[in-house]
Motif scaffolding. Structure first.
Motif, short mmCIF file in Angstrom:
data_model
loop_
_atom_site.label_atom_id
_atom_site.label_comp_id
_atom_site.label_asym_id
_atom_site.label_seq_id
_atom_site.Cartn_x
_atom_site.Cartn_y
_atom_site.Cartn_z
N VAL A 1 0.84 -1.20 0.00
CA VAL A 1 0.00 0.00 0.00
C VAL A 1 0.88 1.25 0.00
O VAL A 1 0.65 2.17 -0.79
N SER A 2 1.88 1.28 0.86
CA SER A 2 2.80 2.42 0.90
C SER A 2 3.46 2.63 -0.45
O SER A 2 3.56 3.76 -0.93
N SER A 3 3.91 1.57 -1.06
CA SER A 3 4.57 1.66 -2.37
C SER A 3 3.63 2.22 -3.43
O SER A 3 4.02 3.08 -4.22
N LYS A 4 2.39 1.73 -3.46
CA LYS A 4 1.42 2.22 -4.44
C LYS A 4 1.14 3.70 -4.23
O LYS A 4 1.05 4.46 -5.20
N VAL A 5 0.96 4.11 -2.97
CA VAL A 5 0.65 5.51 -2.69
C VAL A 5 1.80 6.40 -3.13
O VAL A 5 1.59 7.42 -3.80
N ILE A 6 3.01 6.03 -2.78
CA ILE A 6 4.18 6.83 -3.16
C ILE A 6 4.29 6.94 -4.68
O ILE A 6 4.57 8.01 -5.21
N ALA A 7 4.05 5.84 -5.37
CA ALA A 7 4.19 5.83 -6.83
C ALA A 7 3.13 6.64 -7.56
O ALA A 7 3.37 7.12 -8.66
N GLN A 8 1.96 6.83 -6.91
CA GLN A 8 0.85 7.43 -7.63
C GLN A 8 0.43 8.82 -7.17
O GLN A 8 -0.60 9.32 -7.60
N THR A 9 1.20 9.45 -6.28
CA THR A 9 0.79 10.76 -5.81
C THR A 9 1.91 11.79 -5.97
O THR A 9 3.09 11.44 -5.96
N ALA A 10 1.48 13.04 -6.11
CA ALA A 10 2.43 14.15 -6.14
C ALA A 10 2.50 14.82 -4.77
O ALA A 10 3.31 15.71 -4.54
N ILE A 11 1.65 14.37 -3.85
CA ILE A 11 1.62 14.91 -2.48
C ILE A 11 2.83 14.36 -1.73
O ILE A 11 3.14 13.17 -1.84
N PRO A 12 3.53 15.20 -0.94
CA PRO A 12 4.63 14.67 -0.14
C PRO A 12 4.13 13.59 0.82
O PRO A 12 3.07 13.72 1.43
N VAL A 13 4.88 12.51 0.91
CA VAL A 13 4.54 11.37 1.76
C VAL A 13 5.69 11.12 2.73
O VAL A 13 6.83 11.03 2.31
N THR A 14 5.35 11.00 4.00
CA THR A 14 6.33 10.60 5.01
C THR A 14 5.99 9.20 5.46
O THR A 14 4.87 8.93 5.88
N ILE A 15 6.97 8.30 5.35
CA ILE A 15 6.81 6.92 5.77
C ILE A 15 7.49 6.74 7.11
O ILE A 15 8.67 7.06 7.26
#
Length: 139
Positions: free
Chosen positions: A123-137
């Protein structure tokens, strides 16, 4: 700053929420929305057990996730908004983040079903790959 934190009741998602709370305390205008997405039941299950049973199942899963989130919030002075959704987890996270126009997405590295510490969750991988919003893991 609008922060969206995803939770699933795991220790990692509680750590992600605690990280977002620290960040929010440093930013006077920050708001935090906490999202739990429950995966839909398999096709045909609702027909067999009934709509009310499926709704109860999802409500129980949401409550489990938010119980852990409320505990993580504890006595902090930050107010959170709880968002419940049912659907494909990654797609729903992306849709909610886009609809709410969040500035930052915070999530755990893997959820309850993942093997601890091996890889970044799907899920984390998919979200990172598909968004332009900054993501903090958070690990």
């Amino acid at each position: 700053m609008k922060i969206l934190v995803t939770v699933d009741g795991s220790d990692i998602s509680s750590r992600a929420l605690k990280f977002a709370l620290k960040l929010a305390k440093q930013t006077a205008t920050a708001s935090i929305a906490v999202l739990h997405v429950d995966a839909p039941v398999f096709p045909g299950v609702e027909r067999r057990i009934g709509k009310e049973a499926v709704e109860s199942y999802h409500a129980d899963n949401h409550e489990h996730a938010f119980k852990a989130a409320r505990k993580a919030v504890g006595r902090s002075q930050v107010t959170i908004e709880e968002i419940r959704a049912v659907g494909d987890i990654a797609e729903t996270i992306l849709a909610v983040a886009a609809k709410r126009k969040v500035d930052l997405l915070v999530m755990g590295s893997h959820g309850r079903g993942a093997v601890t510490g091996v890889l970044l969750g799907s899920v984390s991988s998919k979200v990172i790959a598909q968004t332009a919003i900054p993501v903090t893991i958070v690990r």
